[in-house]
Design a protein around this motif. Structure first.
Motif, PDB file in Angstrom:
ATOM      1  N   LYS A 132       0.813  -1.218   0.000  1.00  0.00           N
ATOM      2  CA  LYS A 132       0.000   0.000   0.000  1.00  0.00           C
ATOM      3  C   LYS A 132       0.852   1.276   0.000  1.00  0.00           C
ATOM      4  O   LYS A 132       0.320   2.374   0.142  1.00  0.00           O
ATOM      5  CB  LYS A 132      -0.903   0.017   1.243  1.00  0.00           C
ATOM      6  CG  LYS A 132      -1.868  -1.164   1.340  1.00  0.00           C
ATOM      7  CD  LYS A 132      -2.533  -1.193   2.724  1.00  0.00           C
ATOM      8  CE  LYS A 132      -3.475  -2.373   2.873  1.00  0.00           C
ATOM      9  NZ  LYS A 132      -4.826  -2.083   2.355  1.00  0.00           N
ATOM     10  N   VAL A 133       2.167   1.114  -0.122  1.00  0.00           N
ATOM     11  CA  VAL A 133       3.089   2.257  -0.019  1.00  0.00           C
ATOM     12  C   VAL A 133       3.775   2.484  -1.356  1.00  0.00           C
ATOM     13  O   VAL A 133       4.315   1.541  -1.943  1.00  0.00           O
ATOM     14  CB  VAL A 133       4.156   2.003   1.081  1.00  0.00           C
ATOM     15  CG1 VAL A 133       5.100   3.187   1.208  1.00  0.00           C
ATOM     16  CG2 VAL A 133       3.477   1.713   2.423  1.00  0.00           C
ATOM     17  N   GLU A 134       3.755   3.728  -1.824  1.00  0.00           N
ATOM     18  CA  GLU A 134       4.411   4.065  -3.082  1.00  0.00           C
ATOM     19  C   GLU A 134       5.731   4.782  -2.817  1.00  0.00           C
ATOM     20  O   GLU A 134       5.999   5.224  -1.710  1.00  0.00           O
ATOM     21  CB  GLU A 134       3.484   4.951  -3.932  1.00  0.00           C
ATOM     22  CG  GLU A 134       2.194   4.240  -4.331  1.00  0.00           C
ATOM     23  CD  GLU A 134       1.263   5.150  -5.129  1.00  0.00           C
ATOM     24  OE1 GLU A 134       1.591   6.334  -5.306  1.00  0.00           O
ATOM     25  OE2 GLU A 134       0.200   4.659  -5.549  1.00  0.00           O
TER      26      GLU A 134
ATOM     27  N   HIS B  87       2.483  -8.488  -6.425  1.00  0.00           N
ATOM     28  CA  HIS B  87       3.083  -7.739  -7.543  1.00  0.00           C
ATOM     29  C   HIS B  87       4.003  -6.614  -7.052  1.00  0.00           C
ATOM     30  O   HIS B  87       4.026  -5.519  -7.608  1.00  0.00           O
ATOM     31  CB  HIS B  87       1.996  -7.163  -8.473  1.00  0.00           C
ATOM     32  CG  HIS B  87       1.039  -8.209  -8.977  1.00  0.00           C
ATOM     33  ND1 HIS B  87       1.438  -9.210  -9.838  1.00  0.00           N
ATOM     34  CD2 HIS B  87      -0.277  -8.413  -8.710  1.00  0.00           C
ATOM     35  CE1 HIS B  87       0.393  -9.999 -10.097  1.00  0.00           C
ATOM     36  NE2 HIS B  87      -0.646  -9.545  -9.422  1.00  0.00           N
ATOM     37  N   ILE B  88       4.751  -6.917  -5.997  1.00  0.00           N
ATOM     38  CA  ILE B  88       5.717  -5.938  -5.485  1.00  0.00           C
ATOM     39  C   ILE B  88       7.144  -6.477  -5.566  1.00  0.00           C
ATOM     40  O   ILE B  88       8.068  -5.890  -5.022  1.00  0.00           O
ATOM     41  CB  ILE B  88       5.396  -5.522  -4.026  1.00  0.00           C
ATOM     42  CG1 ILE B  88       5.283  -6.763  -3.117  1.00  0.00           C
ATOM     43  CG2 ILE B  88       4.127  -4.671  -3.959  1.00  0.00           C
ATOM     44  CD1 ILE B  88       5.118  -6.450  -1.634  1.00  0.00           C
TER      45      ILE B  88
ATOM     46  N   ASP C 130      -3.031  -1.757   7.983  1.00  0.00           N
ATOM     47  CA  ASP C 130      -3.295  -0.373   7.591  1.00  0.00           C
ATOM     48  C   ASP C 130      -2.463   0.617   8.402  1.00  0.00           C
ATOM     49  O   ASP C 130      -1.960   1.602   7.867  1.00  0.00           O
ATOM     50  CB  ASP C 130      -4.781  -0.044   7.732  1.00  0.00           C
ATOM     51  CG  ASP C 130      -5.632  -0.742   6.675  1.00  0.00           C
ATOM     52  OD1 ASP C 130      -5.076  -1.108   5.612  1.00  0.00           O
ATOM     53  OD2 ASP C 130      -6.834  -0.935   6.902  1.00  0.00           O
ATOM     54  N   ALA C 131      -2.336   0.354   9.704  1.00  0.00           N
ATOM     55  CA  ALA C 131      -1.545   1.251  10.552  1.00  0.00           C
ATOM     56  C   ALA C 131      -0.070   1.219  10.151  1.00  0.00           C
ATOM     57  O   ALA C 131       0.603   2.261  10.117  1.00  0.00           O
ATOM     58  CB  ALA C 131      -1.709   0.878  12.021  1.00  0.00           C
ATOM     59  N   LEU C 132       0.434   0.035   9.838  1.00  0.00           N
ATOM     60  CA  LEU C 132       1.833  -0.079   9.415  1.00  0.00           C
ATOM     61  C   LEU C 132       2.036   0.617   8.076  1.00  0.00           C
ATOM     62  O   LEU C 132       3.029   1.341   7.885  1.00  0.00           O
ATOM     63  CB  LEU C 132       2.232  -1.550   9.336  1.00  0.00           C
ATOM     64  CG  LEU C 132       3.673  -1.852   8.919  1.00  0.00           C
ATOM     65  CD1 LEU C 132       4.686  -1.117   9.795  1.00  0.00           C
ATOM     66  CD2 LEU C 132       3.941  -3.356   8.942  1.00  0.00           C
TER      67      LEU C 132
END
Length: 199
Positions: free
Chosen positions: A42-44, A68-69, A147-149
């Motif tokens: 979830k991080v770009e 897919h990371i 989500d918090a991480l």
């Protein structure tokens, strides 16, 4: 004692993208690396390196592909001590996503902080959140909370000025609390006090 022999001279602060996140430890269930990969998804504008080996390595590599990371995640193992120190020196943020109090202390936090690196850790009922302090030397999140991480990692990406400040605070905290010489003095003092108490 849990400490380091000296703080290191950090590299000049790196205010560039992608931000380099580092996990360092055994790839076993209580370390929470599956949660880390889900959050990182979830991080770009970030890269993640996991240094270590363990029974979950193949499973975690497969998870990175499923998410897919895999082009932004590296798995390294079999590194020498100097190569591990190089990874600590070159990262921007250490992540310790442990999910149970089997993680009693997280010595790797002190090693990263000695290099002036901020830490994301988890609020475990152990020594972990005491070593790196929430919003002082990094960020602390609830264990297993994807989500918090992810939000903590995004904050590290989006707020370089905080990342820099927390890294400086981290190095100072090690100097003041976690040098082996200081910790040995503290242990000696406890021993002397106990000896006096017992007469």
């Amino acid at each position: 004692p849990f400490g380091v022999s000296r703080v290191e001279e950090p590299l000049p602060f790196r205010n560039q993208l992608p931000v380099r996140f580092l996990f360092l430890g055994r790839l076993v269930s209580y370390k929470g690396c599956d949660v880390l990969l889900q959050a990182f998804h979830k991080v770009e504008q970030a890269e993640l390196t996991l240094v270590g080996d363990g029974v979950l390595r193949e499973e975690l590599e497969a998870q990175a592909q499923q998410l897919h990371i895999e082009d932004r995640v590296r798995f390294l193992h079999g590194l020498s001590d100097s190569q591990v120190q190089e990874q600590l020196q070159q990262c921007d943020v250490l992540v310790l996503p442990s999910v149970t109090q089997a993680e009693a202390f997280g010595l790797v936090q002190i090693e990263a902080m000695a290099w002036g690196k901020p830490v994301i850790n988890t609020r475990l009922p152990s020594g972990v959140p005491y070593v790196s302090l929430d919003r002082v030397t990094g960020l602390t999140v609830e264990p297993r909370n994807v989500d918090a991480l992810a939000q903590a990692m995004r904050e590290m990406v989006e707020k370089p000025e905080l990342r820099k400040q927390w890294g400086e605070n981290a190095r100072k905290r090690v100097e003041e609390n976690y040098l082996e010489s200081i910790m040995l003095d503290q242990v000696y003092q406890i021993y002397q006090n106990e000896k006096k108490r017992k007469g």
